[in-house]
Design a protein around this motif. Structure first.
Motif, PDB file in Angstrom:
ATOM      1  N   ARG A   1      14.608  52.984  76.914  1.00  0.00           N
ATOM      2  CA  ARG A   1      13.527  51.996  76.822  1.00  0.00           C
ATOM      3  C   ARG A   1      12.385  52.355  77.764  1.00  0.00           C
ATOM      4  O   ARG A   1      11.205  52.296  77.399  1.00  0.00           O
ATOM      5  CB  ARG A   1      14.065  50.603  77.168  1.00  0.00           C
ATOM      6  CG  ARG A   1      14.883  49.940  76.093  1.00  0.00           C
ATOM      7  CD  ARG A   1      15.371  48.596  76.579  1.00  0.00           C
ATOM      8  NE  ARG A   1      16.199  47.906  75.593  1.00  0.00           N
ATOM      9  CZ  ARG A   1      16.818  46.751  75.837  1.00  0.00           C
ATOM     10  NH1 ARG A   1      16.689  46.160  77.035  1.00  0.00           N
ATOM     11  NH2 ARG A   1      17.556  46.189  74.899  1.00  0.00           N
TER      12      ARG A   1
ATOM     13  N   ARG B   1      10.532  55.597  76.578  1.00  0.00           N
ATOM     14  CA  ARG B   1       9.698  55.421  75.386  1.00  0.00           C
ATOM     15  C   ARG B   1       8.340  54.835  75.734  1.00  0.00           C
ATOM     16  O   ARG B   1       7.363  55.045  75.009  1.00  0.00           O
ATOM     17  CB  ARG B   1      10.416  54.532  74.369  1.00  0.00           C
ATOM     18  CG  ARG B   1      11.382  55.303  73.482  1.00  0.00           C
ATOM     19  CD  ARG B   1      11.788  54.492  72.274  1.00  0.00           C
ATOM     20  NE  ARG B   1      12.487  53.280  72.659  1.00  0.00           N
ATOM     21  CZ  ARG B   1      13.809  53.197  72.804  1.00  0.00           C
ATOM     22  NH1 ARG B   1      14.554  54.268  72.601  1.00  0.00           N
ATOM     23  NH2 ARG B   1      14.384  52.069  73.158  1.00  0.00           N
ATOM     24  N   LYS B   2       8.267  54.100  76.814  1.00  0.00           N
ATOM     25  CA  LYS B   2       6.967  53.562  77.238  1.00  0.00           C
ATOM     26  C   LYS B   2       6.013  54.688  77.627  1.00  0.00           C
ATOM     27  O   LYS B   2       4.795  54.527  77.564  1.00  0.00           O
ATOM     28  CB  LYS B   2       7.158  52.607  78.413  1.00  0.00           C
ATOM     29  CG  LYS B   2       7.909  51.334  78.045  1.00  0.00           C
ATOM     30  CD  LYS B   2       8.078  50.433  79.255  1.00  0.00           C
ATOM     31  CE  LYS B   2       8.855  49.171  78.883  1.00  0.00           C
ATOM     32  NZ  LYS B   2       9.068  48.286  80.061  1.00  0.00           N
TER      33      LYS B   2
ATOM     34  N   GLY C   1       5.908  57.515  76.036  1.00  0.00           N
ATOM     35  CA  GLY C   1       5.682  58.349  74.863  1.00  0.00           C
ATOM     36  C   GLY C   1       6.701  59.456  74.694  1.00  0.00           C
ATOM     37  O   GLY C   1       6.336  60.610  74.434  1.00  0.00           O
TER      38      GLY C   1
ATOM     39  N   PRO D   1      10.582  62.206  69.765  1.00  0.00           N
ATOM     40  CA  PRO D   1      11.856  61.932  69.067  1.00  0.00           C
ATOM     41  C   PRO D   1      12.951  62.944  69.374  1.00  0.00           C
ATOM     42  O   PRO D   1      14.117  62.582  69.567  1.00  0.00           O
ATOM     43  CB  PRO D   1      11.450  61.979  67.589  1.00  0.00           C
ATOM     44  CG  PRO D   1      10.002  61.637  67.578  1.00  0.00           C
ATOM     45  CD  PRO D   1       9.439  62.214  68.838  1.00  0.00           C
TER      46      PRO D   1
ATOM     47  N   GLU E   1      14.579  62.247  72.640  1.00  0.00           N
ATOM     48  CA  GLU E   1      15.532  61.132  72.606  1.00  0.00           C
ATOM     49  C   GLU E   1      16.923  61.626  72.213  1.00  0.00           C
ATOM     50  O   GLU E   1      17.925  61.259  72.833  1.00  0.00           O
ATOM     51  CB  GLU E   1      15.054  60.069  71.616  1.00  0.00           C
ATOM     52  CG  GLU E   1      13.814  59.319  72.037  1.00  0.00           C
ATOM     53  CD  GLU E   1      13.469  58.196  71.089  1.00  0.00           C
ATOM     54  OE1 GLU E   1      14.257  57.233  71.013  1.00  0.00           O
ATOM     55  OE2 GLU E   1      12.431  58.283  70.398  1.00  0.00           O
TER      56      GLU E   1
ATOM     57  N   GLU F   1      18.831  51.615  70.445  1.00  0.00           N
ATOM     58  CA  GLU F   1      17.472  51.187  70.111  1.00  0.00           C
ATOM     59  C   GLU F   1      16.514  52.368  70.064  1.00  0.00           C
ATOM     60  O   GLU F   1      15.432  52.355  70.671  1.00  0.00           O
ATOM     61  CB  GLU F   1      16.980  50.137  71.122  1.00  0.00           C
ATOM     62  CG  GLU F   1      17.806  48.867  71.115  1.00  0.00           C
ATOM     63  CD  GLU F   1      17.295  47.835  72.101  1.00  0.00           C
ATOM     64  OE1 GLU F   1      16.264  48.113  72.761  1.00  0.00           O
ATOM     65  OE2 GLU F   1      17.900  46.766  72.226  1.00  0.00           O
ATOM     66  N   LEU F   2      16.935  53.425  69.370  1.00  0.00           N
ATOM     67  CA  LEU F   2      16.077  54.594  69.215  1.00  0.00           C
ATOM     68  C   LEU F   2      14.789  54.211  68.491  1.00  0.00           C
ATOM     69  O   LEU F   2      14.721  53.202  67.781  1.00  0.00           O
ATOM     70  CB  LEU F   2      16.798  55.691  68.444  1.00  0.00           C
ATOM     71  CG  LEU F   2      18.022  56.311  69.146  1.00  0.00           C
ATOM     72  CD1 LEU F   2      18.727  57.273  68.194  1.00  0.00           C
ATOM     73  CD2 LEU F   2      17.621  57.034  70.416  1.00  0.00           C
ATOM     74  N   SER F   3      13.760  55.014  68.668  1.00  0.00           N
ATOM     75  CA  SER F   3      12.469  54.713  68.071  1.00  0.00           C
ATOM     76  C   SER F   3      12.569  54.694  66.546  1.00  0.00           C
ATOM     77  O   SER F   3      13.427  55.348  65.950  1.00  0.00           O
ATOM     78  CB  SER F   3      11.433  55.750  68.509  1.00  0.00           C
ATOM     79  OG  SER F   3      11.810  57.046  68.067  1.00  0.00           O
ATOM     80  N   SER F   4      11.671  53.947  65.932  1.00  0.00           N
ATOM     81  CA  SER F   4      11.689  53.816  64.473  1.00  0.00           C
ATOM     82  C   SER F   4      11.452  55.156  63.784  1.00  0.00           C
ATOM     83  O   SER F   4      11.986  55.416  62.700  1.00  0.00           O
ATOM     84  CB  SER F   4      10.616  52.816  64.037  1.00  0.00           C
ATOM     85  OG  SER F   4       9.327  53.229  64.492  1.00  0.00           O
ATOM     86  N   LYS F   5      10.684  56.037  64.428  1.00  0.00           N
ATOM     87  CA  LYS F   5      10.428  57.348  63.834  1.00  0.00           C
ATOM     88  C   LYS F   5      11.713  58.167  63.719  1.00  0.00           C
ATOM     89  O   LYS F   5      11.948  58.832  62.709  1.00  0.00           O
ATOM     90  CB  LYS F   5       9.398  58.105  64.677  1.00  0.00           C
ATOM     91  CG  LYS F   5       8.951  59.408  64.055  1.00  0.00           C
ATOM     92  CD  LYS F   5       7.848  60.062  64.865  1.00  0.00           C
ATOM     93  CE  LYS F   5       7.385  61.362  64.186  1.00  0.00           C
ATOM     94  NZ  LYS F   5       6.297  62.013  64.962  1.00  0.00           N
ATOM     95  N   VAL F   6      12.552  58.094  64.755  1.00  0.00           N
ATOM     96  CA  VAL F   6      13.821  58.821  64.733  1.00  0.00           C
ATOM     97  C   VAL F   6      14.741  58.254  63.665  1.00  0.00           C
ATOM     98  O   VAL F   6      15.395  58.998  62.918  1.00  0.00           O
ATOM     99  CB  VAL F   6      14.501  58.760  66.111  1.00  0.00           C
ATOM    100  CG1 VAL F   6      15.878  59.407  66.075  1.00  0.00           C
ATOM    101  CG2 VAL F   6      13.643  59.461  67.155  1.00  0.00           C
TER     102      VAL F   6
END
Length: 321
Positions: free
Chosen positions: A68, A71-72, A74, A77, A80, A121-126
């Motif tokens: 988390r 990701r702030k 940047g 992917p 991650e 809670e991986l990024s939506s792109k991943v």
């Protein structure tokens, strides 16, 4: 998950009982005190397994909160995915080496914790591109290939290298030894089936039914691979530093190695090729009744919605239908 916990439990129990056997060999174990020994074994099981669970939860939540924060800033992917892989290895090392608890259970619990919160809670792109799933699918495929290749090669190696003492006993003891192998093969699967039958009522109480077909297939699908051979090899190699061993000890050691490698080979040569046929014979490869009902209900609902939408468009003068 079931196989991972099986492997983790096997390693924990092997480590505990193997240490007890070594204490008996060296004369350090207490004689005639059964209850203290049982309590000691129970304590060690709880300490190894419980410690592994705690470490796994700590690393799971730690991975979640650190991702988390990263990701702030940047985080890419690919970074991650690499971070999760690195945390899994660190989790195993910290649990297994400095803390002396079960590293395998720690990693399993870390993975379960990550799955419970949407893959940390991986990024939506991943998640949308499927990079995370593709990476672990490829990694799992490669490692499974390596593991089962090692299982086959190590089984043959064990048969040739560790059975020298057994082969030198003569024809009659050798035939007796190999005649025991099918009995061991059948006995282990019977024990596996009995364990499933005994736990089936508990699963039914918890709301997860286990039919006799599923019990039979799960029993037949109990393949043995690299872990069995690794534990046996660890047992064999551990007493090399003791010097020259008595012939009886070498004989027992050779029998254990040959039985273990023979059982692994039998599961790979008999069970593995027949799994597809057994699945079809037990009618477990089709769609279950509950899934058929759900699909039928969904199809009827979609049909009603489509008919209502078409009828609504027909009544609308502004639409050309």
């Amino acid at each position: 998950g079931e196989s991972l916990f099986n492997d983790a439990t096997s390693i924990v129990l092997f480590e505990i009982f193997f240490e007890k056997v070594k204490e008996l060999d060296m004369g350090h174990a207490s004689q005639g005190e059964l209850l203290p020994e049982l309590l000691s074994i129970g304590y060690q099981i709880c300490a190894l397994a419980g410690g592994g669970i705690v470490v796994g939860l700590l690393f799971g939540y730690g991975t979640l909160y650190v991702l988390r924060w990263l990701r702030k800033g940047g985080l890419a992917p690919k970074a991650e995915i690499s971070f999760v892989l690195g945390m899994a290895y660190i989790c195993f090392y910290v649990a297994n080496s400095p803390l002396k608890v079960s590293g395998v259970i720690a990693v399993v619990v870390m993975g379960l914790q990550g799955g419970s919160c949407g893959k940390w809670e991986l990024s939506s792109k991943v998640l949308e591109t499927g990079q995370f799933d593709h990476f672990w699918d490829i990694l799992g495929f490669v490692l499974n290939g390596v593991v089962f290749f090692f299982a086959g090669a190590a089984s043959v190696n064990f048969l040739l290298r560790s059975g020298g003492v057994v082969f030198s006993l003569g024809l009659r003891p050798l035939l007796l030894f190999f005649s025991m192998l099918p009995l061991i093969y059948i006995a282990i699967f019977v024990i596996r089936l009995l364990g499933m039958v005994l736990v089936a009522p508990l699963l039914k109480i918890l709301g997860a039914s286990l039919s006799w077909k599923k019990c039979c297939f799960a029993t037949f699908g109990g393949l043995r691979g690299a872990l069995c051979l690794i534990l046996v090899q660890n047992m064999i190699q551990s007493n090399i530093q003791l010097g020259e061993l008595p012939e009886k000890v070498l004989e027992v050691r050779g029998e254990i190695a040959l039985w273990a490698s023979g059982f692994v080979l039998m599961t790979l040569l008999i069970n593995a090729p027949l799994l597809g046929g057994v699945l079809t014979a037990l009618d477990l490869d089709g769609v279950s009744v509950s899934r058929k009902l759900i699909r039928g209900k969904a199809q009827r609902a979609l049909k009603r919605f489509t008919e209502q939408a078409i009828e609504s468009l027909r009544r609308d003068d502004d639409e050309m239908l």
